[in-house]
Structures are given as structure tokens and as C-alpha cells.
Design an enzyme around this catalytic site. Structure first.
Site, PDB file in Angstrom:
ATOM      1  N   HIS A   1      -8.644   7.836   2.387  1.00 53.29           N
ATOM      2  CA  HIS A   1      -8.166   9.005   2.394  1.00 53.29           C
ATOM      3  C   HIS A   1      -9.194   9.933   2.379  1.00 53.29           C
ATOM      4  O   HIS A   1     -10.270   9.828   1.439  1.00 53.29           O
ATOM      5  CB  HIS A   1      -7.059   9.293   1.343  1.00 53.29           C
ATOM      6  CG  HIS A   1      -7.447   8.752  -0.102  1.00 53.29           C
ATOM      7  ND1 HIS A   1      -7.526   7.477  -0.338  1.00 53.29           N
ATOM      8  CD2 HIS A   1      -7.858   9.479  -1.183  1.00 53.29           C
ATOM      9  CE1 HIS A   1      -7.931   7.249  -1.544  1.00 53.29           C
ATOM     10  NE2 HIS A   1      -8.139   8.375  -2.120  1.00 53.29           N
TER      11      HIS A   1
ATOM     12  N   CYS B   1       0.805  -1.049  -0.125  1.00 49.51           N
ATOM     13  CA  CYS B   1       0.066   0.097  -0.059  1.00 49.51           C
ATOM     14  C   CYS B   1       0.756   1.046  -0.107  1.00 49.51           C
ATOM     15  O   CYS B   1       1.749   1.416   1.042  1.00 49.51           O
ATOM     16  CB  CYS B   1      -1.041   0.000   0.936  1.00 49.51           C
ATOM     17  SG  CYS B   1      -1.856   1.567   1.404  1.00 49.51           S
TER      18      CYS B   1
ATOM     19  N   ASN C   1     -13.610   9.214  -2.086  1.00 49.60           N
ATOM     20  CA  ASN C   1     -14.160   8.386  -3.134  1.00 49.60           C
ATOM     21  C   ASN C   1     -14.103   6.824  -2.534  1.00 49.60           C
ATOM     22  O   ASN C   1     -13.263   6.400  -1.798  1.00 49.60           O
ATOM     23  CB  ASN C   1     -12.997   8.412  -4.126  1.00 49.60           C
ATOM     24  CG  ASN C   1     -13.077   9.990  -4.971  1.00 49.60           C
ATOM     25  OD1 ASN C   1     -14.149  10.619  -4.836  1.00 49.60           O
ATOM     26  ND2 ASN C   1     -11.961  10.272  -5.209  1.00 49.60           N
TER      27      ASN C   1
ATOM     28  N   HIS D   1      -9.701  13.789   0.481  1.00 45.48           N
ATOM     29  CA  HIS D   1      -9.263  14.891  -0.166  1.00 45.48           C
ATOM     30  C   HIS D   1      -9.741  16.271   0.284  1.00 45.48           C
ATOM     31  O   HIS D   1     -10.920  16.359   0.337  1.00 45.48           O
ATOM     32  CB  HIS D   1      -9.709  14.768  -1.542  1.00 45.48           C
ATOM     33  CG  HIS D   1      -9.480  13.624  -2.376  1.00 45.48           C
ATOM     34  ND1 HIS D   1      -8.365  13.595  -3.300  1.00 45.48           N
ATOM     35  CD2 HIS D   1      -9.815  12.576  -2.311  1.00 45.48           C
ATOM     36  CE1 HIS D   1      -8.370  12.427  -3.621  1.00 45.48           C
ATOM     37  NE2 HIS D   1      -9.267  11.722  -3.375  1.00 45.48           N
TER      38      HIS D   1
ATOM     39  N   HIS E   1      -6.477   2.878   0.611  1.00 37.96           N
ATOM     40  CA  HIS E   1      -6.195   3.033   1.859  1.00 37.96           C
ATOM     41  C   HIS E   1      -7.141   4.457   2.264  1.00 37.96           C
ATOM     42  O   HIS E   1      -6.822   5.515   1.282  1.00 37.96           O
ATOM     43  CB  HIS E   1      -4.674   3.332   2.018  1.00 37.96           C
ATOM     44  CG  HIS E   1      -4.479   3.814   3.429  1.00 37.96           C
ATOM     45  ND1 HIS E   1      -3.251   3.309   4.237  1.00 37.96           N
ATOM     46  CD2 HIS E   1      -4.762   4.719   4.341  1.00 37.96           C
ATOM     47  CE1 HIS E   1      -3.012   3.680   5.525  1.00 37.96           C
ATOM     48  NE2 HIS E   1      -4.120   4.659   5.454  1.00 37.96           N
TER      49      HIS E   1
ATOM     50  N   HIS F   1      -3.965   1.112   8.437  1.00 35.33           N
ATOM     51  CA  HIS F   1      -4.743   0.922   6.961  1.00 35.33           C
ATOM     52  C   HIS F   1      -6.171   0.270   7.075  1.00 35.33           C
ATOM     53  O   HIS F   1      -6.403  -0.707   7.593  1.00 35.33           O
ATOM     54  CB  HIS F   1      -3.897  -0.322   6.393  1.00 35.33           C
ATOM     55  CG  HIS F   1      -4.168  -0.660   4.943  1.00 35.33           C
ATOM     56  ND1 HIS F   1      -3.872  -0.136   3.835  1.00 35.33           N
ATOM     57  CD2 HIS F   1      -5.297  -1.494   4.578  1.00 35.33           C
ATOM     58  CE1 HIS F   1      -4.510  -0.328   2.956  1.00 35.33           C
ATOM     59  NE2 HIS F   1      -5.487  -1.279   3.286  1.00 35.33           N
TER      60      HIS F   1
ATOM     61  N   ASP G   1      -1.350  16.050  -2.282  1.00 38.96           N
ATOM     62  CA  ASP G   1      -1.403  15.195  -3.304  1.00 38.96           C
ATOM     63  C   ASP G   1      -0.443  15.593  -4.275  1.00 38.96           C
ATOM     64  O   ASP G   1      -0.033  16.487  -4.467  1.00 38.96           O
ATOM     65  CB  ASP G   1      -2.790  15.247  -3.714  1.00 38.96           C
ATOM     66  CG  ASP G   1      -3.440  14.232  -4.605  1.00 38.96           C
ATOM     67  OD1 ASP G   1      -4.128  13.633  -4.388  1.00 38.96           O
ATOM     68  OD2 ASP G   1      -2.521  14.146  -5.783  1.00 38.96           O
TER      69      ASP G   1
ATOM     70  N   CYS H   1       0.417   3.354   3.057  1.00 38.52           N
ATOM     71  CA  CYS H   1       1.217   2.715   4.212  1.00 38.52           C
ATOM     72  C   CYS H   1       2.574   3.337   4.162  1.00 38.52           C
ATOM     73  O   CYS H   1       3.334   3.243   5.156  1.00 38.52           O
ATOM     74  CB  CYS H   1       0.663   1.265   4.327  1.00 38.52           C
ATOM     75  SG  CYS H   1      -0.669   1.091   4.873  1.00 38.52           S
TER      76      CYS H   1
HETATM   77  P1  5GP Z   1      -8.384   8.413  -5.085  1.00 38.40           P
HETATM   78  O1  5GP Z   1      -8.731   8.565  -6.863  1.00 38.40           O
HETATM   79  O2  5GP Z   1      -7.931   6.986  -4.711  1.00 38.40           O
HETATM   80  O3  5GP Z   1      -9.680   9.085  -4.217  1.00 38.40           O
HETATM   81  O4  5GP Z   1      -7.351   9.334  -4.854  1.00 38.40           O
HETATM   82  C1  5GP Z   1      -5.866   8.925  -4.889  1.00 38.40           C
HETATM   83  C2  5GP Z   1      -5.114  10.373  -4.895  1.00 38.40           C
HETATM   84  O5  5GP Z   1      -3.662   9.898  -4.209  1.00 38.40           O
HETATM   85  C3  5GP Z   1      -4.980  10.842  -6.072  1.00 38.40           C
HETATM   86  O6  5GP Z   1      -5.270  12.180  -5.984  1.00 38.40           O
HETATM   87  C4  5GP Z   1      -3.637  10.763  -6.464  1.00 38.40           C
HETATM   88  O7  5GP Z   1      -2.919  11.850  -6.826  1.00 38.40           O
HETATM   89  C5  5GP Z   1      -2.808  10.564  -5.042  1.00 38.40           C
HETATM   90  N1  5GP Z   1      -1.463   9.928  -4.964  1.00 38.40           N
HETATM   91  C6  5GP Z   1      -1.312   8.700  -5.590  1.00 38.40           C
HETATM   92  N2  5GP Z   1      -0.231   8.125  -5.372  1.00 38.40           N
HETATM   93  C7  5GP Z   1       0.386   9.287  -4.451  1.00 38.40           C
HETATM   94  C8  5GP Z   1       1.865   9.307  -3.863  1.00 38.40           C
HETATM   95  O8  5GP Z   1       2.638   8.496  -4.048  1.00 38.40           O
HETATM   96  N3  5GP Z   1       1.587  10.569  -3.112  1.00 38.40           N
HETATM   97  C9  5GP Z   1       1.030  11.320  -3.231  1.00 38.40           C
HETATM   98  N4  5GP Z   1       1.286  12.367  -2.167  1.00 38.40           N
HETATM   99  N5  5GP Z   1      -0.117  11.360  -3.661  1.00 38.40           N
HETATM  100  C10 5GP Z   1      -0.500  10.004  -4.458  1.00 38.40           C
HETATM  101 ZN    ZN Z   2      -2.392   1.284   3.469  1.00 37.44          ZN
END
Ligand code: 5GP
Ligand code: ZN
Length: 113
Positions: free
Chosen positions: A99, A3, A86, A101, A97, A45, A29, A6
């Protein structure tokens, strides 16, 4: 451990951290969708919003406190901002995992796509 969030919690991959407590991490992000785009996560997690329950519900209070701290620190509390989580495929979740936004620095559109 596969992950990516993680790994960020474990400091195995870098992130620009803006808030940290015993239970919560908040960081920029990597691909921001607004002038301010912070991800707030529990260090533990959990796959998605669906995984909160009576046992771990205090984490939701911790997340709210982190969001408040981030919003004030980054000066988006006024005029305001958006919080999005989401959930699974149709919700647009790409990282499994949970999150939140935190998006700000511009007027958000409604409804989202
Ligand atoms: P999701 O689409 O799952 O709601 O959002 C995942 C978010 O994680 C995306 O906005 C993407 O830009 C961000 N993200 C993905 N990988 C990484 C990373 O390695 N570091 C950071 N800081 N953000 C990430
Ligand atoms: Zn995780």
C-alpha cells in the site's frame, strides 16, 4: 482469506473509498496521521514493493494514476503531499498487502522517524 486489505477489496469489511478502477482501490486510512491520509493499493494481493516485477509493472502506472486522481480530488496536489510505502519490519510495514500512503493537508516533516 485473512488479509484485511483483500477483505476491503472484496467489500467484506467497510472502508471509505475515494477511487476505484479495475486494478486499484484507494480509501481513507482508519487511523489517519495527517488531515488527508489515503491508502492506495492494487486489488491483487502482493505483499510489498519488492513484489513488483516485469510481469506486473503496469500496476505501478495504475497506482501513479490513482495517486494523481486522489491528490487532485482531495485538493492536495498543490501545495503538495507525501507518498510513502513501508517495506517489511524495519520499514514499519504492519499490513502485508502493498500500500502507498498518500499524506497531505499539512506540512510534512523531514526526515521521518
Ligand atoms: P503500514 O504500517 O503497514 O505501512 O500501514 C498500515 C496502515 O493501514 C495503517 O496506517 C493503519 O492505520 C491502516 N489500517 C489498518 N487496518 C485498517 C483497516 O481495517 N481499514 C483501514 N481503512 N485502514 C487500516
Ligand atoms: Zn491482501
Amino acid at each position: 482469506m485473512t488479509c484485511i486489505f483483500c477483505k476491503i477489496v472484496a467489500k467484506e469489511i467497510p472502508a471509505t473509498i475515494v477511487y476505484e478502477s479495475d486494478t486499484i482501490l484507494a480509501f481513507h486510512d482508519v487511523n489517519p496521521k495527517a488531515p488527508v491520509h489515503i491508502l492506495v493499493i492494487p486489488k491483487k494481493h502482493l505483499p510489498s514493493l519488492l513484489d513488483f516485477n516485469q510481469t506486473n509493472a503496469t500496476l505501478l502506472i495504475d497506482i501513479q494514476q490513482a495517486i494523481l486522481n486522489v491528490a487532485v480530488t482531495l485538493k492536495i496536489d498543490d501545495p503538495g503531499f507525501r507518498v510513502v510505502t513501508n517495506v517489511r519490519d524495519h520499514g514499519g510495514q504492519e499490513v502485508n498487502h502493498v500500500h502507498f500512503h498518500v499524506l497531505g493537508g499539512r506540512k510534512m516533516l523531514w526526515p521521518p522517524g
